[in-house]
Design an enzyme around this catalytic site. Sequence first.
Site, PDB file in Angstrom:
ATOM      1  N   ASP A  85     -10.180  -8.233   8.799  1.00 29.07           N
ATOM      2  CA  ASP A  85     -11.607  -8.027   8.559  1.00 29.07           C
ATOM      3  C   ASP A  85     -12.362  -9.352   8.584  1.00 29.07           C
ATOM      4  O   ASP A  85     -13.457  -9.452   9.137  1.00 29.07           O
ATOM      5  CB  ASP A  85     -11.818  -7.311   7.220  1.00 29.07           C
ATOM      6  N   ASP A 142      -4.894  -6.682   6.197  1.00 31.34           N
ATOM      7  CA  ASP A 142      -6.097  -5.948   5.844  1.00 31.34           C
ATOM      8  C   ASP A 142      -7.263  -6.911   5.645  1.00 31.34           C
ATOM      9  O   ASP A 142      -8.358  -6.751   6.208  1.00 31.34           O
ATOM     10  CB  ASP A 142      -5.802  -5.166   4.555  1.00 31.34           C
ATOM     11  N   LYS A 198       3.107 -15.345   1.921  1.00 23.37           N
ATOM     12  CA  LYS A 198       3.016 -16.232   0.749  1.00 23.37           C
ATOM     13  C   LYS A 198       4.433 -16.514   0.262  1.00 23.37           C
ATOM     14  O   LYS A 198       4.807 -16.191  -0.865  1.00 23.37           O
ATOM     15  CB  LYS A 198       2.197 -15.566  -0.361  1.00 23.37           C
ATOM     16  N   ASP A 249      -3.420 -17.803   2.019  1.00 19.82           N
ATOM     17  CA  ASP A 249      -4.669 -18.400   1.525  1.00 19.82           C
ATOM     18  C   ASP A 249      -5.147 -19.505   2.466  1.00 19.82           C
ATOM     19  O   ASP A 249      -6.332 -19.609   2.775  1.00 19.82           O
ATOM     20  CB  ASP A 249      -4.548 -18.868   0.069  1.00 19.82           C
ATOM     21  N   TYR A 291       0.821  -1.208   0.000  1.00 17.70           N
ATOM     22  CA  TYR A 291       0.000   0.000   0.000  1.00 17.70           C
ATOM     23  C   TYR A 291       0.858   1.264   0.000  1.00 17.70           C
ATOM     24  O   TYR A 291       0.346   2.365  -0.187  1.00 17.70           O
ATOM     25  CB  TYR A 291      -0.949   0.022   1.198  1.00 17.70           C
TER      26      TYR A 291
HETATM   27 MG    MG Z   1      -4.843 -20.435  -2.839  1.00 15.22          MG
HETATM   28 MG    MG Z   2      -9.519  -4.075   5.828  1.00 19.10          MG
END
Ligand code: MG
Ligand code: MG
Lengths: 369, 369
Positions: free
Chosen positions: A255, A251, A194, A227, A143
């Site tokens: 949430d 982020d 990842k 993931d 970001y």
């Molecule tokens: Mg995946």
């Molecule tokens: Mg968020």
Amino acid sequence: MSDAHKLLVLAGDGIGPEVMREVARIVHWMSAHRGLKLEITEELVGAASLAAHGVPIRDEVIELARQSDAVLFGSVGDPAWSHVGFDKRPEVAILKLRKELELFANLRPAKLFDALIDASALKPEVVRGLDLMIVRETVGGIYFGEPRGIETLPDGSRRGINTEVYTTSEIERVARVAFDLARKRDNRVCSVEKCNVMESGLLWKEVVTDIHKREYSDVQLSHMLADNCAMQLVRDPNQFDVIVTGNLFGDILSDLASMLTGSLGMLPSATLGPARADGKRNALYEPIHGSAPDIAGKGIANPLAQILSFAMLLRYSLNRGEDADLIETAVSNVLASGLRTGDIMSPGMARVGTEMMGQAVLREMEKLA
Amino acid sequence: MSDAHKLLVLAGDGIGPEVMREVARIVHWMSAHRGLKLEITEELVGAASLAAHGVPIRDEVIELARQSDAVLFGSVGDPAWSHVGFDKRPEVAILKLRKELELFANLRPAKLFDALIDASALKPEVVRGLDLMIVRETVGGIYFGEPRGIETLPDGSRRGINTEVYTTSEIERVARVAFDLARKRDNRVCSVEKCNVMESGLLWKEVVTDIHKREYSDVQLSHMLADNCAMQLVRDPNQFDVIVTGNLFGDILSDLASMLTGSLGMLPSATLGPARADGKRNALYEPIHGSAPDIAGKGIANPLAQILSFAMLLRYSLNRGEDADLIETAVSNVLASGLRTGDIMSPGMARVGTEMMGQAVLREMEKLA
Ligand SMILES: [Mg+2]
Ligand SMILES: [Mg+2]
């Protein structure tokens, strides 16, 4: 008063001032009965500051925040100021605070109160007892990385670019926050990236592994791909204690974790800065909900996330864990007794307003103390 | 046989050949009773190809795949080959196929069979009827962008870098896949990015909006931020029809959506390439589960994801939607009758092996046809 903790209170806009009033009630009582010594300064931020001073936050207020032991923030945002230039939006107040105080670690607890278990989309047996904490790095990563932007190619088509960057020191400091937190909790950290497809994730994993070995080998460390973490949060969220991850994954996952509770209006958060010369950290505490202008001034807002933000402040900035426990237990008992504000109302419960909810928590604290 | 569809079958390793055998049963019956004309070639991939030919996949096989109307893939992976050099790992077979055939759009349905509703971590009333499709861009974005890597800085600390890049044409082609799909479904597409903090997301949103206006204005289009999408998938997954998103968000959200069903062993997937000169697309269909070497050869693997992958192939590559419906309804009915392989077993159900499950589906198809 030199042994008093310096607290800056920034109630902000919308429901901010209303819910902050219920915290003031608790602060007052704790000062009288629990030996809490606070030196409180209140200031305007957001639309309130724009109206009074022409800016979303004054430099003096940022300086005050820097010199405080903790900042208790309400919420900013007002539709009346949504069409002005970017630097005049009320939201700039919180963005500037985060930036100027270098608040790099966002702490998002996802804790489920048993009385609200039916609000979750998950089955009670999956989500019961949920109590995890996500530590999200917030000033680095994709970001903020450069180069970034949209460029037009020779053939007229376009290309959008963002850059994920993490350095050793950025990873180390947020990992330390997570490990420190885990020691006050169930002593387990799960680091999420990842690393199988991203070098920034590979470095993340190596640095976390390294600092764990050097400084936190008493804490249990595990690693998980982002993931898979999203899947595991749905499958069995109770497997987690503290999750630490970068800006982008944090982020999404924070949430997601919040939504597992089903009651977003209940959730507090904290954002911490680097350790200062005095050994403390700059820290800002705020509910994850917004200023809710649609219900502002009606006396119906839920004050519990703001109250729980203050409990986090007591625990993490003032090292007053027992006081934090007292508040959290009181909130839990009040909910168990059936009181509900409109946002968490369900059949058979008793609907109350902001003030009655705040008073009920305080009465329960008196009983418990 | 010139009007026959060319099908390349790559059963692969582990349980791949076992579960593929149950598809063969269905193909045979459909050829005899539904006018399905297939010209089938079978080839080795993965550890099976390594053992026979010394490579995870031969160039001839990739060429065959390129000239097929569809590829039905099983699974690759074998612990015996996990410690060889990267280019000799069985997994290279699928990676090479994806790359050489430019399979840029991954289709991941998350569909819940009513009989398996208890396997979900979500409440039945939240997840009942779940039937959504995530279209993930798979050859672009941050997993492939340059520059990338880990560099050592002058002070000895390190910096990890990855680059997210999307071009107009990359976004357009995956958006088209999503819109085309939506037209065969509930005609709704939700495009997911982080346009509030990433320029690549901003471009994504603009390009999707633009192509919708120009070519797909009959389809209902909405936009959602990736973090909110993760929340909404838990809160109310039935609000979605087709979700289209980039590589990284798709990686996380498609796994999350799969987990909502609670039965990962049931889920098929497809990966599509660009439109060819003959108007068709290269396409590969495979279960999302792996080769499961621990249960290979025991006759207990669940063949339903492989069977459902074939149903997807019929629907999307051969345009035989009714045949696909027949298979999917048969699977649903067999599950409703109480038959279960070990991976989806629950109390009171009848446990069966791979072959009995495959035969039960075929018997049900005969009944329904
Ligand atoms: Mg995946
Ligand atoms: Mg968020």
